[in-house]
Scaffold this motif. Structure first.
Motif, PDB file in Angstrom:
ATOM      1  N   ARG A   4       0.826  -1.205   0.000  1.00 21.44           N
ATOM      2  CA  ARG A   4       0.000   0.000   0.000  1.00 21.44           C
ATOM      3  C   ARG A   4       0.865   1.263   0.000  1.00 21.44           C
ATOM      4  O   ARG A   4       1.902   1.300   0.660  1.00 21.44           O
ATOM      5  CB  ARG A   4      -0.910   0.032   1.229  1.00 21.44           C
ATOM      6  N   VAL A   5       0.375   2.272  -0.703  1.00 21.71           N
ATOM      7  CA  VAL A   5       0.859   3.641  -0.534  1.00 21.71           C
ATOM      8  C   VAL A   5      -0.182   4.322   0.335  1.00 21.71           C
ATOM      9  O   VAL A   5      -1.370   4.368  -0.018  1.00 21.71           O
ATOM     10  CB  VAL A   5       1.012   4.374  -1.875  1.00 21.71           C
ATOM     11  N   ILE A   6       0.237   4.831   1.491  1.00 19.74           N
ATOM     12  CA  ILE A   6      -0.722   5.311   2.484  1.00 19.74           C
ATOM     13  C   ILE A   6      -0.575   6.816   2.714  1.00 19.74           C
ATOM     14  O   ILE A   6       0.513   7.308   3.022  1.00 19.74           O
ATOM     15  CB  ILE A   6      -0.547   4.563   3.820  1.00 19.74           C
ATOM     16  N   ALA A   7      -1.691   7.522   2.570  1.00 22.01           N
ATOM     17  CA  ALA A   7      -1.762   8.938   2.917  1.00 22.01           C
ATOM     18  C   ALA A   7      -2.221   9.041   4.366  1.00 22.01           C
ATOM     19  O   ALA A   7      -3.166   8.358   4.779  1.00 22.01           O
ATOM     20  CB  ALA A   7      -2.728   9.672   1.996  1.00 22.01           C
ATOM     21  N   ALA A  29       1.104   5.151  -5.923  1.00 21.69           N
ATOM     22  CA  ALA A  29       0.587   3.784  -5.974  1.00 21.69           C
ATOM     23  C   ALA A  29       0.592   3.251  -7.399  1.00 21.69           C
ATOM     24  O   ALA A  29       0.953   2.100  -7.646  1.00 21.69           O
ATOM     25  CB  ALA A  29      -0.828   3.743  -5.389  1.00 21.69           C
ATOM     26  N   ALA A  30       0.217   4.104  -8.341  1.00 23.32           N
ATOM     27  CA  ALA A  30       0.228   3.687  -9.746  1.00 23.32           C
ATOM     28  C   ALA A  30       1.649   3.383 -10.205  1.00 23.32           C
ATOM     29  O   ALA A  30       1.890   2.412 -10.942  1.00 23.32           O
ATOM     30  CB  ALA A  30      -0.405   4.771 -10.614  1.00 23.32           C
ATOM     31  N   GLU A  31       2.598   4.202  -9.764  1.00 21.77           N
ATOM     32  CA  GLU A  31       4.005   3.981 -10.135  1.00 21.77           C
ATOM     33  C   GLU A  31       4.533   2.652  -9.594  1.00 21.77           C
ATOM     34  O   GLU A  31       5.339   1.980 -10.251  1.00 21.77           O
ATOM     35  CB  GLU A  31       4.862   5.132  -9.586  1.00 21.77           C
ATOM     36  N   ARG A  32       4.073   2.260  -8.421  1.00 24.07           N
ATOM     37  CA  ARG A  32       4.586   1.064  -7.762  1.00 24.07           C
ATOM     38  C   ARG A  32       3.718  -0.172  -7.978  1.00 24.07           C
ATOM     39  O   ARG A  32       4.077  -1.265  -7.539  1.00 24.07           O
ATOM     40  CB  ARG A  32       4.681   1.318  -6.244  1.00 24.07           C
ATOM     41  N   GLY A  33       2.556   0.008  -8.581  1.00 21.58           N
ATOM     42  CA  GLY A  33       1.636  -1.114  -8.694  1.00 21.58           C
ATOM     43  C   GLY A  33       1.064  -1.508  -7.351  1.00 21.58           C
ATOM     44  O   GLY A  33       0.749  -2.679  -7.089  1.00 21.58           O
ATOM     45  N   VAL A  35      -1.595  -0.413  -3.824  1.00 23.88           N
ATOM     46  CA  VAL A  35      -2.952   0.046  -3.564  1.00 23.88           C
ATOM     47  C   VAL A  35      -2.908   1.435  -2.936  1.00 23.88           C
ATOM     48  O   VAL A  35      -2.246   1.629  -1.911  1.00 23.88           O
ATOM     49  CB  VAL A  35      -3.681  -0.928  -2.601  1.00 23.88           C
ATOM     50  N   PRO A  36      -3.605   2.429  -3.510  1.00 23.93           N
ATOM     51  CA  PRO A  36      -3.668   3.751  -2.874  1.00 23.93           C
ATOM     52  C   PRO A  36      -4.614   3.708  -1.682  1.00 23.93           C
ATOM     53  O   PRO A  36      -5.783   3.330  -1.814  1.00 23.93           O
ATOM     54  CB  PRO A  36      -4.216   4.659  -3.986  1.00 23.93           C
ATOM     55  N   ALA A  37      -4.113   4.080  -0.516  1.00 20.76           N
ATOM     56  CA  ALA A  37      -4.892   3.943   0.713  1.00 20.76           C
ATOM     57  C   ALA A  37      -4.760   5.180   1.584  1.00 20.76           C
ATOM     58  O   ALA A  37      -3.866   6.005   1.405  1.00 20.76           O
ATOM     59  CB  ALA A  37      -4.428   2.705   1.484  1.00 20.76           C
ATOM     60  N   VAL A  38      -5.667   5.283   2.542  1.00 21.86           N
ATOM     61  CA  VAL A  38      -5.662   6.330   3.557  1.00 21.86           C
ATOM     62  C   VAL A  38      -5.653   5.669   4.919  1.00 21.86           C
ATOM     63  O   VAL A  38      -6.378   4.685   5.139  1.00 21.86           O
ATOM     64  CB  VAL A  38      -6.902   7.238   3.402  1.00 21.86           C
ATOM     65  N   ARG A  74      -8.486   3.601  -2.940  1.00 22.83           N
ATOM     66  CA  ARG A  74      -9.187   2.320  -2.983  1.00 22.83           C
ATOM     67  C   ARG A  74      -9.421   1.695  -1.618  1.00 22.83           C
ATOM     68  O   ARG A  74     -10.304   0.862  -1.457  1.00 22.83           O
ATOM     69  CB  ARG A  74      -8.428   1.341  -3.880  1.00 22.83           C
ATOM     70  N   GLU A  75      -8.638   2.092  -0.628  1.00 22.36           N
ATOM     71  CA  GLU A  75      -8.836   1.551   0.718  1.00 22.36           C
ATOM     72  C   GLU A  75      -8.770   2.681   1.740  1.00 22.36           C
ATOM     73  O   GLU A  75      -7.867   3.521   1.678  1.00 22.36           O
ATOM     74  CB  GLU A  75      -7.781   0.502   1.071  1.00 22.36           C
TER      75      GLU A  75
END
Length: 300
Positions: A4-7, A29-33, A35-38, A74-75
């Motif tokens: 996950r990439v987490i904000a 997240a797109a660069e790393r493949g 999941v964009p998350a918070v 997405r999460e």
């Protein structure tokens, strides 16, 4: 293992400052493949620590919906801010929770983000720790509009003043309230216009009392222009209970028990007491015409 990439943040209002974080999280997240998350909390940490209630722009459900719909998150990890969380040190928060439990590979935070026990974690420490752990990290600078820093505190004040159009400039979207339709006294539907009386969570602030140009979204995705009254309905109730009552234009149907999303576009007028229901009906009809014209001139 799902990376996950987490904000990080509370994201009340999901304003343009938050948007800069969320947009960067989605990009990374797109660069790393991944999941964009918070990662956020179910209630304001400041409220828990001080015991002083903090009225919020959005409910947790509204925050979840806005970050997903507007920024492609997405999460949403909605963690309880309990004693364990409150006493977790800033390093353990990163290593044990964000990395160990949620498999973060990249973190995004704002320039003023504080975290961990007694708010000892800072953006500088976050960046250093991420470098040690081999994680990506972005610290997003403040966002300003006309020399005013975009902040939840400032937007709350605008909404308390009924300045929904100015609030939308700082939010980047219309102010949003979601509520469940409850049974009213039936006066609106039987003698005036069909209305939906919304139950708003007690900790969520509503805009200043008055009548607003709004748009109402139904659970099925359909939406309608609406005239929404926020206040005590002095002509009908002569009471003190605050209601959010949407007169949904060009709609017929039973909405009781359903959750509607109301978007506020313009303050039309202050709430006022009318001498008769006929006078109220005439004014609502004029408000409805103004609302239709607004959306003709400003298509959504």
């Amino acid at each position: 293992m799902k990376e996950r990439v987490i904000a990080l943040g509370f994201f009340d209002g999901v304003h343009l400052g938050h948007g800069a974080l969320l947009r960067r999280a989605a990009e990374a997240a797109a660069e790393r493949g991944a999941v964009p998350a918070v990662f956020t909390f179910d209630r304001p940490p400041k409220e828990v620590v001080t015991g002083v209630p903090c009225p919020l722009i959005n409910s947790p459900e509204d925050r979840r919906e806005l970050v997903s719909r507007l920024y492609g998150i997405r999460e949403v990890i909605m963690a309880p801010f309990d004693h364990e969380m409150m006493t977790t040190g800033w390093e353990d928060f990163i290593t044990e929770i964000l990395v160990g439990r949620y498999h973060a590979v990249h973190l995004v935070a704002g320039h003023d983000h504080r975290f961990g026990h007694k708010n000892q974690g800072t953006p500088e420490l976050l960046k250093e720790k991420c470098a040690q752990l081999g994680l990506g990290c972005d610290i997003i600078p403040k966002v300003e509009i006309g020399d005013i820093t975009v902040s939840s505190t400032y937007i709350r004040r605008l909404l308390e003043l009924g300045q929904t159009e100015r609030a939308a400039r700082f939010l980047g979207h219309p102010h949003t309230l979601a509520g469940t339709v409850r049974h009213g006294r039936g006066v609106g539907s039987t003698r005036l216009f069909p209305t939906a009386n919304l139950v708003i969570p007690s900790h969520v602030l509503v805009p200043s009392h008055g009548v607003y140009v709004t748009r109402v979204y139904l659970p099925d995705g359909n939406h309608y222009a609406a005239v929404t009254n926020v206040g005590t309905r002095p002509t009908l109730d002569n009471g003190t209970d605050i209601t959010v009552e949407a007169c949904i234009l060009d709609f017929q149907g039973d909405l009781y028990g359903q959750t509607l999303r109301v978007e506020f576009y313009r303050h039309l007028r202050d709430e006022m007491r009318f001498d008769s229901l006929d006078a109220l009906r005439t004014r609502i009809a004029a408000d409805a015409e103004t609302t239709r014209r607004y959306f003709e001139e400003n298509p959504v």
